[in-house]
Write a protein that holds these residues in place. Structure first.
Motif, PDB file in Angstrom:
ATOM      1  N   GLY A  58      66.869  63.094  12.091  1.00 41.82           N
ATOM      2  CA  GLY A  58      65.542  63.061  11.500  1.00 41.82           C
ATOM      3  C   GLY A  58      65.303  61.897  10.573  1.00 41.82           C
ATOM      4  N   ASP A  59      66.148  60.858  10.677  1.00 40.84           N
ATOM      5  CA  ASP A  59      66.007  59.686   9.816  1.00 40.84           C
ATOM      6  C   ASP A  59      65.497  58.504  10.624  1.00 40.84           C
ATOM      7  OD1 ASP A  59      66.959  60.659   7.294  1.00 40.84           O
ATOM      8  OD2 ASP A  59      68.972  60.684   8.148  1.00 40.84           O
ATOM      9  N   LEU A  60      64.624  57.708  10.031  1.00 38.51           N
ATOM     10  CA  LEU A  60      64.140  56.495  10.675  1.00 38.51           C
ATOM     11  C   LEU A  60      65.110  55.361  10.356  1.00 38.51           C
ATOM     12  CD1 LEU A  60      61.908  55.335  12.421  1.00 38.51           C
ATOM     13  CD2 LEU A  60      60.660  54.731  10.335  1.00 38.51           C
ATOM     14  N   ILE A  61      66.104  55.207  11.222  1.00 37.70           N
ATOM     15  CA  ILE A  61      67.142  54.194  11.063  1.00 37.70           C
ATOM     16  C   ILE A  61      67.054  53.268  12.266  1.00 37.70           C
ATOM     17  CG2 ILE A  61      69.618  53.770  10.862  1.00 37.70           C
ATOM     18  CD1 ILE A  61      69.872  56.685   9.835  1.00 37.70           C
ATOM     19  N   PRO A  62      66.647  52.007  12.092  1.00 35.92           N
ATOM     20  CA  PRO A  62      66.431  51.127  13.248  1.00 35.92           C
ATOM     21  C   PRO A  62      67.645  50.987  14.161  1.00 35.92           C
ATOM     22  CG  PRO A  62      65.466  50.163  11.283  1.00 35.92           C
ATOM     23  CD  PRO A  62      66.247  51.362  10.829  1.00 35.92           C
ATOM     24  N   VAL A  63      68.835  50.728  13.576  1.00 39.85           N
ATOM     25  CA  VAL A  63      70.024  50.522  14.410  1.00 39.85           C
ATOM     26  C   VAL A  63      71.190  51.371  13.929  1.00 39.85           C
ATOM     27  CG1 VAL A  63      71.713  48.854  15.269  1.00 39.85           C
ATOM     28  CG2 VAL A  63      69.311  48.193  15.060  1.00 39.85           C
ATOM     29  N   SER A  64      71.677  51.106  12.728  1.00 36.43           N
ATOM     30  CA  SER A  64      72.852  51.823  12.225  1.00 36.43           C
ATOM     31  C   SER A  64      72.659  52.162  10.752  1.00 36.43           C
ATOM     32  CB  SER A  64      74.130  50.996  12.421  1.00 36.43           C
ATOM     33  OG  SER A  64      74.037  49.770  11.724  1.00 36.43           O
ATOM     34  N   SER A  65      73.394  53.184  10.316  1.00 37.32           N
ATOM     35  CA  SER A  65      73.189  53.724   8.968  1.00 37.32           C
ATOM     36  C   SER A  65      74.166  53.168   7.950  1.00 37.32           C
ATOM     37  CB  SER A  65      73.306  55.253   9.005  1.00 37.32           C
ATOM     38  OG  SER A  65      74.610  55.647   9.401  1.00 37.32           O
ATOM     39  N   ASN A  66      74.900  52.109   8.297  1.00 29.20           N
ATOM     40  CA  ASN A  66      75.879  51.571   7.355  1.00 29.20           C
ATOM     41  C   ASN A  66      75.292  50.529   6.415  1.00 29.20           C
ATOM     42  OD1 ASN A  66      75.532  49.494   9.150  1.00 29.20           O
ATOM     43  ND2 ASN A  66      77.693  49.197   9.607  1.00 29.20           N
ATOM     44  N   GLY A  67      73.987  50.297   6.490  1.00 26.69           N
ATOM     45  CA  GLY A  67      73.384  49.271   5.647  1.00 26.69           C
ATOM     46  C   GLY A  67      73.521  49.557   4.165  1.00 26.69           C
ATOM     47  N   GLY A  68      73.337  50.814   3.770  1.00 31.60           N
ATOM     48  CA  GLY A  68      73.404  51.145   2.354  1.00 31.60           C
ATOM     49  C   GLY A  68      74.781  50.945   1.767  1.00 31.60           C
ATOM     50  N   ILE A  69      75.823  51.451   2.444  1.00 28.39           N
ATOM     51  CA  ILE A  69      77.174  51.304   1.909  1.00 28.39           C
ATOM     52  C   ILE A  69      77.604  49.840   1.937  1.00 28.39           C
ATOM     53  CG2 ILE A  69      78.238  51.845   4.142  1.00 28.39           C
ATOM     54  CD1 ILE A  69      79.646  52.601   0.616  1.00 28.39           C
ATOM     55  N   ASN A  70      77.184  49.088   2.971  1.00 29.51           N
ATOM     56  CA  ASN A  70      77.525  47.668   2.996  1.00 29.51           C
ATOM     57  C   ASN A  70      76.815  46.901   1.884  1.00 29.51           C
ATOM     58  OD1 ASN A  70      79.300  47.815   5.129  1.00 29.51           O
ATOM     59  ND2 ASN A  70      77.776  47.305   6.681  1.00 29.51           N
ATOM     60  N   LEU A  71      75.594  47.320   1.552  1.00 30.59           N
ATOM     61  CA  LEU A  71      74.891  46.689   0.439  1.00 30.59           C
ATOM     62  C   LEU A  71      75.619  46.961  -0.872  1.00 30.59           C
ATOM     63  CD1 LEU A  71      72.284  45.067  -0.203  1.00 30.59           C
ATOM     64  CD2 LEU A  71      71.204  47.255  -0.750  1.00 30.59           C
ATOM     65  N   TRP A  72      76.116  48.197  -1.040  1.00 30.49           N
ATOM     66  CA  TRP A  72      76.848  48.528  -2.267  1.00 30.49           C
ATOM     67  C   TRP A  72      78.167  47.779  -2.341  1.00 30.49           C
ATOM     68  CZ3 TRP A  72      81.650  50.867  -2.963  1.00 30.49           C
ATOM     69  CH2 TRP A  72      81.960  51.196  -4.290  1.00 30.49           C
ATOM     70  N   ILE A  73      78.855  47.650  -1.209  1.00 30.25           N
ATOM     71  CA  ILE A  73      80.129  46.915  -1.203  1.00 30.25           C
ATOM     72  C   ILE A  73      79.923  45.500  -1.716  1.00 30.25           C
ATOM     73  CG2 ILE A  73      81.907  45.928   0.316  1.00 30.25           C
ATOM     74  CD1 ILE A  73      81.604  48.453   2.061  1.00 30.25           C
ATOM     75  N   GLY A  74      78.791  44.913  -1.386  1.00 27.93           N
ATOM     76  CA  GLY A  74      78.506  43.553  -1.841  1.00 27.93           C
ATOM     77  C   GLY A  74      77.786  43.465  -3.166  1.00 27.93           C
ATOM     78  N   ASN A  75      77.464  44.621  -3.786  1.00 22.23           N
ATOM     79  CA  ASN A  75      76.710  44.608  -5.043  1.00 22.23           C
ATOM     80  C   ASN A  75      77.143  45.775  -5.919  1.00 22.23           C
ATOM     81  OD1 ASN A  75      74.326  42.481  -4.565  1.00 22.23           O
ATOM     82  ND2 ASN A  75      74.607  43.667  -2.677  1.00 22.23           N
ATOM     83  N   ASN A  76      78.276  45.622  -6.568  1.00 23.60           N
ATOM     84  CA  ASN A  76      78.750  46.595  -7.546  1.00 23.60           C
ATOM     85  C   ASN A  76      79.615  45.866  -8.558  1.00 23.60           C
ATOM     86  OD1 ASN A  76      81.807  47.175  -6.985  1.00 23.60           O
ATOM     87  ND2 ASN A  76      80.860  47.160  -4.938  1.00 23.60           N
ATOM     88  N   PRO A  77      79.885  46.468  -9.698  1.00 23.49           N
ATOM     89  CA  PRO A  77      80.586  45.731 -10.761  1.00 23.49           C
ATOM     90  C   PRO A  77      81.944  45.179 -10.357  1.00 23.49           C
ATOM     91  CG  PRO A  77      79.592  47.723 -11.645  1.00 23.49           C
ATOM     92  CD  PRO A  77      79.426  47.799 -10.159  1.00 23.49           C
ATOM     93  N   ARG A  78      82.608  45.788  -9.362  1.00 27.06           N
ATOM     94  CA  ARG A  78      83.934  45.337  -8.947  1.00 27.06           C
ATOM     95  C   ARG A  78      83.909  44.491  -7.679  1.00 27.06           C
ATOM     96  NH1 ARG A  78      88.025  50.495  -9.927  1.00 27.06           N
ATOM     97  NH2 ARG A  78      87.643  50.725 -12.166  1.00 27.06           N
TER      98      ARG A  78
END
Length: 603
Positions: free
Chosen positions: A265-285
């Motif tokens: 029931g989610d509108l996800i164009p291709v894959s749902s890993n975008g959020g976690i990949n964004l966090w991996i590249g943008n967090n204090p560590r």
């Protein structure tokens, strides 16, 4: 009224059809490329790294086997970047069996075909000779060679993306709606391997709309009073190819979007890993590369979902998990804008740095066993400076590289919000190879003309770019590879060999907590309880929420006969709210202690 002056800018005329001599030269390039790739596969065929699959390749292969078993789609939204790649593996396995080697051979063929595509892309943008040089560099380009042995989507993504650029140039030249639609389909297929490429869909559409019919690059339509009607009709004719490109791309990824919506029931164009990949590249560590806590390294989809659900206290869909991690990343940017800006600058520098950052297998480690990967000219260190200089020269001389510039900039901007690896930046290589081909031919022509001033300027500019690209910013040792080899040896039953590799990993990087955990696990199998406990303790000290390490430490204490300590450690692991399967294992371990408890109680 004075006469209207002609545009003084030089115009690059398309080279027309390739001659038989050009096709023969291109065939030689493809043959060289295929030979190098097949030799490379032979060199690594017996290497332990390529005898099994780990990480994303293992997930893709498992999904391919499910497809062959009749399960065309997973029960959840797509997570790994490429919904398309498992179908490719399934098709190969359908005809060649479920092994790994056949898919690698097919990828070698596709990679060699990409050399032909780079030649053609260079030929139609910067000229015949430059196209041949670009094709030669593509045949020798080490990252292209390396990834044909990896069970990953990037080889077919490069082919689709390069073909898309050629088709889009053809659509601009002819105004063909069919070619524009074909280019959109190719971009959609490439995006089913690397979803960040979707950012180019609107950019490519705008570029196509703005093309001047006289072939002079980007130029918006200008309507005079007398020609306003004709300009309007011409504008409508340009809208159709631009719209066809965009719509065709969207329709190509639509099956993945529909599946994701039907599954969760989610509108996800291709894959749902975008959020976690964004966090991996943008967090204090975050160091700007792939770096996650140890408990997330085994299965990123399951682990990222578990952490998010623990934080909100309820079950979540894949889309909700992705949005959770997106909010976490944006919170870091909002609360620490200076650090976020500096991190983006670091990622920009890493993107253009010579070093090929691994996030699966380390190409420099594999090169120790594969001399083909040591070709000195086939590296980013050589291609990037030449490519950037060549693109700049081509722009100045009116060559048809505006599309390549637009694609290169868009692609770079699509990577920087996330994190940088050699594989994730690889789609810019065709652009740089074309630029490098033009730079080489321009320098040769300058030498032939004996134009000392132009040669000095060119050499100086190239030297500056080479220094900038080859600055030492970041390098990784081989700890990760020793850790991976150890895991594979352990799976094969060679526990002693596995322990040796884990020790090498720790020697290379004493802070590698995953290697500490793996060494502790191997030592448990060898009955070396005390040393195993030491490794697990170091892992828990480095990451207190490392529940697997707490479990391992409990096993070591149980092996030493310290059952009360073991129970306490396992209860601590349960308090960290591990995944249900892990919690069930810990409950079973505690139950074993209860069953074995003597009448006098625990020691």
């Amino acid at each position: 009224m004075g006469r209207r002056q002609r545009d003084p800018r030089p115009v690059h005329e398309p080279p027309g059809r390739a001659s038989s001599g050009e096709w023969i030269a291109a065939a030689v390039l493809v043959a060289v490329a295929l030979a190098l790739r097949l030799v490379f596969l032979a060199q690594v065929s017996d290497h332990v790294l390529f005898s099994s699959l780990t990480g994303d390749p293992a997930a893709y292969h498992a999904r391919a086997m499910e497809i062959l078993a009749g399960n065309a789609v997973p029960p959840h939204a797509y997570f790994h970047s490429s919904p398309l790649y498992p179908f490719f593996l399934a098709i190969v396995a359908r005809f060649a069996g479920p092994g790994y080697h056949a898919a690698r051979v097919v990828q070698a063929v596709i990679g060699s075909a990409s050399v032909l595509l780079v030649w053609q892309l260079g030929r139609v943008t910067v000229g015949r000779r430059a196209g041949l040089v670009a094709g030669l560099l593509a045949a020798l380009y080490v990252p292209f060679i390396f990834f044909v042995a990896e069970t990953l989507e990037i080889t077919i993504v490069i082919a689709f993306a390069t073909a898309m650029l050629i088709a889009l140039l053809g659509a601009a030249e002819t105004g063909s709606v069919g070619r524009a639609a074909a280019a959109g389909v190719l971009l959609g297929l490439a995006s089913l391997g690397k979803p960040n490429l979707l950012l180019f869909a609107p950019v490519g559409s705008v570029w196509l709309y703005l093309q001047d019919p006289r072939g002079r690059g980007l130029r918006p339509p200008r309507a005079t009073r007398r020609g306003r009607g004709a300009a309007g009709r011409h504008g409508r004719r340009r809208v159709l190819p631009a719209a066809a490109f965009f719509v065709a791309c969207g329709l190509t990824i639509l099956p993945a979007t529909v599946h994701n919506y039907r599954a969760e029931g989610d509108l996800i164009p291709v894959s749902s890993n975008g959020g976690i990949n964004l966090w991996i590249g943008n967090n204090p560590r975050s160091p700007g590369i792939f770096n996650v806590p140890p408990e997330m390294r085994f299965d990123l989809r399951v682990a990222s979902k578990a952490v998010a659900e623990r934080a909100v206290g309820r079950e979540m869909t894949s889309g909700e998990v992705s949005r959770f991690w997106t909010r976490e990343a944006l919170r870091f940017v909002r609360e620490r804008p200076g650090a976020a800006l500096a991190l983006t600058g670091r990622k920009l520098a890493l993107f253009w740095n010579h070093y090929e950052i691994p996030n699966h297998y380390h190409s420099y480690y594999v090169a120790l066993a594969a001399p083909v990967l040591r070709i000195p000219v086939g590296t980013f260190a050589v291609v990037a400076p030449l490519g950037l200089m060549g693109i700049a020269l081509a722009l100045a001389r009116g060559r048809r590289v505006g599309l390549l510039v637009a694609f290169g900039i868009t692609f770079m901007l699509s990577v920087l919000p996330f994190f940088v690896t050699g594989r994730y930046r690889l789609a810019i290589a065709p652009v740089l190879l074309v630029g490098a081909g033009y730079a080489v031919t321009a320098l040769v022509e300058t030498v032939r003309r004996r134009d000392r001033r132009a040669l000095a300027l060119g050499a100086g500019g190239l030297a500056l770019l080479a220094v900038a690209v080859n600055v030492r910013i970041f390098e990784m040792g081989f700890a990760h590879m020793h850790n991976t080899v150890g895991a594979l040896l352990g799976e094969g039953g060679d526990t002693e060999g596995a322990a040796t590799e884990f020790r090498r990993a720790i020697k290379d990087n004493p802070r590698d907590l995953s290697a500490r955990y793996n060494l502790g696990t191997a030592l448990l199998e060898l009955g070396q309880w005390e040393e195993a406990a030491v490794q697990f303790m170091v892992a828990t000290e480095g990451h207190p929420r490392y529940h697997e390490a707490w479990i391992g430490l409990g096993k070591a204490r149980a092996g030493q006969g310290r059952t009360a300590d073991a129970r306490e450690l396992w209860e601590r692991a349960l308090a960290l709210d591990p995944p249900p399967a892990v919690a069930a294992e810990v409950d079973s371990l505690i139950g074993t202690l209860e069953d074995a408890r003597p009448a006098g109680g625990d020691r």
